[in-house]
Design a protein around this motif. Structure first.
Motif, mmCIF file in Angstrom:
data_model
loop_
_atom_site.group_PDB
_atom_site.id
_atom_site.type_symbol
_atom_site.label_atom_id
_atom_site.label_comp_id
_atom_site.label_asym_id
_atom_site.label_seq_id
_atom_site.Cartn_x
_atom_site.Cartn_y
_atom_site.Cartn_z
ATOM 1 N N ASN A 139 -22.101 45.149 -19.102
ATOM 2 C CA ASN A 139 -22.860 45.930 -19.060
ATOM 3 C C ASN A 139 -23.603 46.239 -20.492
ATOM 4 O O ASN A 139 -23.971 47.298 -21.083
ATOM 5 C CB ASN A 139 -22.713 47.472 -18.964
ATOM 6 N N ALA A 140 -23.842 44.617 -20.469
ATOM 7 C CA ALA A 140 -25.189 44.861 -22.066
ATOM 8 C C ALA A 140 -26.542 45.693 -21.869
ATOM 9 O O ALA A 140 -26.521 45.913 -20.369
ATOM 10 C CB ALA A 140 -25.149 43.268 -21.214
ATOM 11 N N ALA B 214 -33.139 49.926 -23.591
ATOM 12 C CA ALA B 214 -31.865 50.348 -23.119
ATOM 13 C C ALA B 214 -32.424 51.616 -23.705
ATOM 14 O O ALA B 214 -32.556 52.859 -22.482
ATOM 15 C CB ALA B 214 -30.288 50.146 -23.418
ATOM 16 N N PHE B 215 -33.401 51.559 -24.678
ATOM 17 C CA PHE B 215 -33.454 53.338 -25.415
ATOM 18 C C PHE B 215 -34.084 53.790 -23.744
ATOM 19 O O PHE B 215 -34.239 55.304 -23.198
ATOM 20 C CB PHE B 215 -34.567 54.067 -26.549
ATOM 21 N N ARG B 216 -35.408 53.409 -22.947
ATOM 22 C CA ARG B 216 -35.932 54.022 -21.706
ATOM 23 C C ARG B 216 -35.266 53.630 -20.628
ATOM 24 O O ARG B 216 -35.123 54.641 -19.686
ATOM 25 C CB ARG B 216 -37.661 52.941 -21.720
ATOM 26 N N TYR B 217 -35.205 52.351 -20.376
ATOM 27 C CA TYR B 217 -34.289 51.785 -19.025
ATOM 28 C C TYR B 217 -33.338 51.963 -18.454
ATOM 29 O O TYR B 217 -32.251 51.486 -17.747
ATOM 30 C CB TYR B 217 -34.748 50.659 -18.608
ATOM 31 N N GLY B 218 -31.982 52.617 -19.700
ATOM 32 C CA GLY B 218 -31.004 52.365 -19.280
ATOM 33 C C GLY B 218 -30.178 50.917 -19.863
ATOM 34 O O GLY B 218 -30.874 49.532 -20.138
ATOM 35 N N PRO B 219 -28.672 50.749 -19.174
ATOM 36 C CA PRO B 219 -28.183 49.606 -19.491
ATOM 37 C C PRO B 219 -28.635 48.791 -18.451
ATOM 38 O O PRO B 219 -28.909 49.588 -17.297
ATOM 39 C CB PRO B 219 -26.575 49.752 -19.443
ATOM 40 N N LYS C 49 -24.167 55.934 -25.098
ATOM 41 C CA LYS C 49 -24.135 54.355 -24.802
ATOM 42 C C LYS C 49 -22.691 53.507 -24.858
ATOM 43 O O LYS C 49 -21.783 54.691 -25.873
ATOM 44 C CB LYS C 49 -24.493 53.203 -25.482
ATOM 45 N N ASN C 50 -21.805 53.344 -23.987
ATOM 46 C CA ASN C 50 -20.556 52.749 -24.165
ATOM 47 C C ASN C 50 -20.093 51.196 -23.290
ATOM 48 O O ASN C 50 -20.811 51.440 -21.891
ATOM 49 C CB ASN C 50 -20.308 54.092 -23.256
ATOM 50 N N SER D 162 -14.735 60.888 -33.542
ATOM 51 C CA SER D 162 -14.241 62.231 -34.281
ATOM 52 C C SER D 162 -15.439 62.789 -33.887
ATOM 53 O O SER D 162 -16.081 63.848 -33.771
ATOM 54 C CB SER D 162 -13.862 62.384 -36.102
ATOM 55 N N LEU D 163 -16.627 62.481 -34.295
ATOM 56 C CA LEU D 163 -17.934 62.654 -33.911
ATOM 57 C C LEU D 163 -18.657 62.917 -32.142
ATOM 58 O O LEU D 163 -19.723 63.159 -32.067
ATOM 59 C CB LEU D 163 -19.039 61.607 -34.499
ATOM 60 N N GLY D 164 -17.787 62.375 -30.928
ATOM 61 C CA GLY D 164 -17.664 62.298 -29.680
ATOM 62 C C GLY D 164 -18.113 60.686 -29.864
ATOM 63 O O GLY D 164 -19.567 60.488 -28.253
ATOM 64 N N GLY D 165 -18.164 59.696 -30.445
ATOM 65 C CA GLY D 165 -18.967 58.672 -30.227
ATOM 66 C C GLY D 165 -17.765 57.568 -29.340
ATOM 67 O O GLY D 165 -16.979 57.828 -29.597
ATOM 68 N N THR D 166 -18.524 56.395 -29.339
ATOM 69 C CA THR D 166 -17.285 55.829 -28.364
ATOM 70 C C THR D 166 -17.333 54.490 -29.964
ATOM 71 O O THR D 166 -17.913 53.780 -30.377
ATOM 72 C CB THR D 166 -18.231 54.564 -27.743
ATOM 73 N N VAL D 167 -16.540 53.428 -29.457
ATOM 74 C CA VAL D 167 -15.792 52.394 -30.054
ATOM 75 C C VAL D 167 -16.679 50.768 -29.691
ATOM 76 O O VAL D 167 -16.709 50.329 -30.656
ATOM 77 C CB VAL D 167 -14.556 51.706 -30.011
ATOM 78 N N SER D 168 -17.461 50.978 -28.361
ATOM 79 C CA SER D 168 -18.407 49.840 -28.526
ATOM 80 C C SER D 168 -19.146 50.280 -27.128
ATOM 81 O O SER D 168 -18.675 51.162 -26.052
ATOM 82 C CB SER D 168 -17.622 48.765 -27.372
ATOM 83 N N ALA D 169 -20.934 49.859 -28.239
ATOM 84 C CA ALA D 169 -22.314 50.373 -26.798
ATOM 85 C C ALA D 169 -22.502 49.728 -26.215
ATOM 86 O O ALA D 169 -22.572 50.101 -25.309
ATOM 87 C CB ALA D 169 -22.741 51.181 -28.099
ATOM 88 N N GLU D 170 -21.734 48.098 -25.927
ATOM 89 C CA GLU D 170 -22.691 47.485 -25.734
ATOM 90 C C GLU D 170 -22.094 45.992 -25.733
ATOM 91 O O GLU D 170 -22.327 45.193 -24.941
ATOM 92 C CB GLU D 170 -24.288 46.980 -25.926
#
Ligand SMILES: Cc1cc2nc3c(=O)[nH]c(=O)nc-3n(C[C@H](O)[C@H](O)[C@H](O)COP(=O)(O)OP(=O)(O)OC[C@H]3O[C@@H](n4cnc5c(N)ncnc54)[C@H](O)[C@@H]3O)c2cc1C
Length: 477
Positions: A132-133, A138-143, A197-198, A426-434
Motif C-alpha cells: 500500500n505504498a 498521497a497528501f492530495r490523492y491518498g495511498p 496514513k497506515n 501513545s499519540l494515536g499514530g502508526t508504527v509504519s505509515a508507508e
C-alpha cells in the motif's frame, strides 16, 4: 517458466533496501503467465514449501528476503494492458511486474495522472499494492489502495481470485465468499486502525471490501498478479517549489499553512539533508536550516497558482532569494530528482559505512505533530547520532534516519527508534505509515495492535493460506 539455481544469480534476491542480512534460498522461480504462477503455488503448497514473493526489491522492511524455501519473482509478469481515457479520468490494467516509472509515463502520455508512486520509481506495481505504498502526492490523492479497482490474486493453493471493488463486502467483521468450489469464511481482527496514513498489518474496518484485505498484506495472503487502476486526469501543469527557512519552527509553521492551501504534496528537509543537497547540487541559500518542498496542480493558469503561493510565501517572510521555483515539466522533474536524492543517498551512505541505517516511518494525527517533532529533536539532540530528518510533513509523517558508525551507535539508535515508535503509538499514530512491517518491524506491530491483534491476523492468514507457506516471517513469526 524460468527456474534459476546459480548461487551468483540468487544473490540479488537476498536483499532489498532494508540491509537485512542472512537471507537464503536455493531457487528463484520466474513464471511468465498467471497459469504458471498458479501451478508453482499449487506444487509448493502440496509440498508445504515456503514461498517468498519478490517484486523489485526496493522495500525497506526485508519483506522480499527469503529465509528458506523458494523465491517467486514477478519480473516476467510485466505486460501493460489497455489504458482507457474517459471524459473524466480513466483506467489502466497492468501486470504485477510492471515498473512504476514505466506505468506512470505511459499513463501520462494518455492524459492520466498516476500519483500513487513511492519516491523509488524502480518498484513494481505488485510491490506497491502489496505494501500500500504512498509517495509525496498521497497528501492530495491518498495511498495506492485508493486507485485499485480490481485485482487478480493467486492464493497459496493456486486458486485464482478475480476481485472487483464493491463485489464482496464484509458483514461487520466477517467476510464470506465463494471461489471455485470453495467457501471461505474470514473473521477479521477486532482492532481499530490508527486514523493516520497506515501500512502496518492487515487493513480492517467494519463492512470492508474483500479487495482491501489484499492491499498492504505484504505477500502473506496471496500473490497479486494483475491490477486495474482508476486514475484522475493529468493536470495542465505542475508548480513545484523549495522554500528555505532559517529556523525549523518557521518551516513547520509554513508547512501547516501550505497544507491548508490544497497542494499536491508538502515535504520537509532538515539542515543535515540540506547539506547533502548543497554538496550534490549547490545553490542552497547559505542561511537555510530547513526547507519545505511543495507541489501544486496548475488547473486554470500558471499565473493564478504563482500568485497564490507568492502571497503565502510573502506572509511567511520567505524572499525570492530563498526559493527555488519550477513550472516547466523539465524543471519539475529536476526538482523531483533532488527530492529523491535524499533517501537514495541515505541508503548509499549506510552501505558505505557498513552499518544498517536505523529509520522510522511514523505518522501521527496532525494535531499531535508538534509533540512528535519535539520528541524527535529532544531525542536526536541528546543522542549525538548522525541523523537526517525528512519527509511527508503535510501528513504528519516524517522519516528519521540515523546512521550509526559502530556497534554502540547502532544500539543507541535502535533504542531511540523504539522510543519514537512508542511515542507515536501513545499519540494515536502508526508504527509504519508507508513502508510496511516486513521482517524488521514485527515487534512494533505488537505495540500497535497488541498480542491479541497479531493472533487475529494469523487467523486471517490461516483461512487463506492454511499451510502457512506465503511470506513466512513477514508481519509475524
Ligand atoms: C530510495 C527509496 C525511496 C522510497 N520511498 C518510498 C515512498 O516514498 N513511499 C513508499 O511507500 N515507499 C517508499 N520506498 C519503499 C519501496 O519503494 C516500496 O515499499 C515499494 O512499494 C516496494 O515495491 P517492490 O516492488 O520493490 O517490492 P519488494 O521490495 O520486492 O517487496 C515488498 C513486499 O511486497 C511483497 N510483494 C511484492 N510483490 C508482490 C506481489 N505481486 N504480490 C504479493 N506480494 C508482493 C513482498 O513479498 C514484500 O513483502 C522507498 C524505497 C527506496 C529505496
Amino acid at each position: 517458466m524460468l527456474v534459476k539455481k546459480d548461487p551468483s544469480f540468487l544473490l540479488s534476491y537476498l536483499e532489498d533496501s532494508s540491509n537485512l542480512k542472512g537471507g537464503y534460498t536455493d531457487r528463484v522461480v520466474i513464471p511468465e503467465n498467471v497459469r504458471e504462477l498458479a501451478s508453482v503455488l499449487k506444487e509448493a503448497n502440496s509440498g508445504k514449501i515456503p514461498v517468498t514473493i519478490s517484486g523489485a526489491g526496493t522495500g525497506q522492511a526485508g519483506g522480499r528476503i527469503p529465509f528458506g524455501g523458494i523465491v517467486l519473482s514477478l519480473e516476467k509478469l510485466n505486460a501493460m494492458g489497455e489504458i482507457k481515457k474517459l471524459e473524466k479520468g480513466g483506467s489502466v490494467r497492468a501486470e504485477a511486474g510492471v515498473i512504476i516509472k514505466d506505468l506512470k509515463e505511459s499513463c501520462e502520455r494518455k492524459g492520466l495522472f498516476y500519483t500513487y508512486d513511492p519516491t523509488e520509481q524502480a518498484a513494481f506495481l505488485g510491490g506497491t499494492i502489496a505494501t500500500n505504498a504512498q509517495g509525496a502526492r498521497a497528501f492530495r490523492y491518498g495511498p495506492t489502495r485508493r486507485c485499485v479497482k480490481a485485482l487478480t490474486v493467486v492464493l497459496a493453493s493456486g486458486e485464482i481470485l478475480k476481485l472487483e471493488r464493491g463485489a464482496v463486502k464484509a458483514k461487520g467483521r466477517v467476510i464470506d465468499f465463494e471461489s471455485g468450489n470453495k467457501c471461505y469464511k474470514i473473521e477479521l481482527p477486532a482492532y481499530k486502525m490508527p486514523g493516520t496514513k497506515n501500512s502496518a498489518g492487515y487493513y480492517v474496518e467494519d463492512n470492508m471490501d474483500l479487495i482491501d484485505l489484499f492491499i498492504g498484506q505484504e505477500g502473506t495472503l496471496g500473490v497479486i498478479a494483475e491490477a486495474e487502476l482508476e486514475l484522475p486526469d493529468k493536470p495542465k501543469g505542475i508548480f513545484a517549489c523549495f522554500a528555505f527557512f532559517e529556523k525549523d519552527n518557521d518551516a513547520w509553521n509554513f508547512a501547516a499553512c501550505a497544507g491548508r492551501a490544497g497542494p499536491l504534496s508538502v515535504e520537509y528537509f532538515d539542515a543535515n539533508c540540506l547539506r547533502l543537497l548543497q554538496h550534490k547540487y549547490g545553490n542552497v541559500p547559505l542561511v537555510a536550516r530547513a526547507a519545505i518542498f511543495f507541489e501544486d496542480e496548475i488547473t486554470l493558469s500558471e499565473d493564478s497558482v504563482l500568485k497564490k503561493w507568492d502571497a503565502l510565501l510573502s506572509r511567511h517572510d520567505v524572499s525570492q532569494d530563498n526559493t527555488w521555483v519550477a513550472t516547466s515539466e523539465n524543471m519539475c522533474r529536476q526538482f523531483l530528482e533532488k527530492r529523491r536524492y535524499i533517501p537514495e543517498e541515505m541508503n548509499d551512505m549506510a552501505r558505505r559505512t557498513g552499518f544498517p541505517k536505523v529509520s522510522t516511518d511514523l505518522a501521527v494525527p496532525r494535531k499531535n505533530l508538534s509533540d512528535m517533532l519535539k520528541c524527535y529533536s529532544d531525542g536526536l539532540g541528546r543522542s549525538g547520532l548522525r541523523h537526517f530528518v525528512f519527509g511527508h510533513i503535510g501528513d504528519a509523517h516524517l522519516h528519521v534516519n540515523m546512521l550509526p558508525s559502530g556497534k554502540n551507535d547502532y544500539n543507541r539508535a535502535k533504542s531511540l527508534q523504539l522510543d519514537f515508535v512508542k511515542k507515536s503509538v501513545s499519540l494515536g499514530g502508526t508504527v509504519s505509515a508507508e513502508h510496511g512491517i516486513g521482517k524488521t518491524k514485527k515487534e512494533f506491530l505488537k505495540l500497535l495492535y497488541g498480542e491479541e491483534g497479531v493472533k487475529e491476523m494469523k487467523k486471517v492468514k490461516l483461512a487463506l493460506d492454511p499451510n502457512f507457506i506465503l511470506g513466512i516471517g513477514n508481519l509475524f513469526d
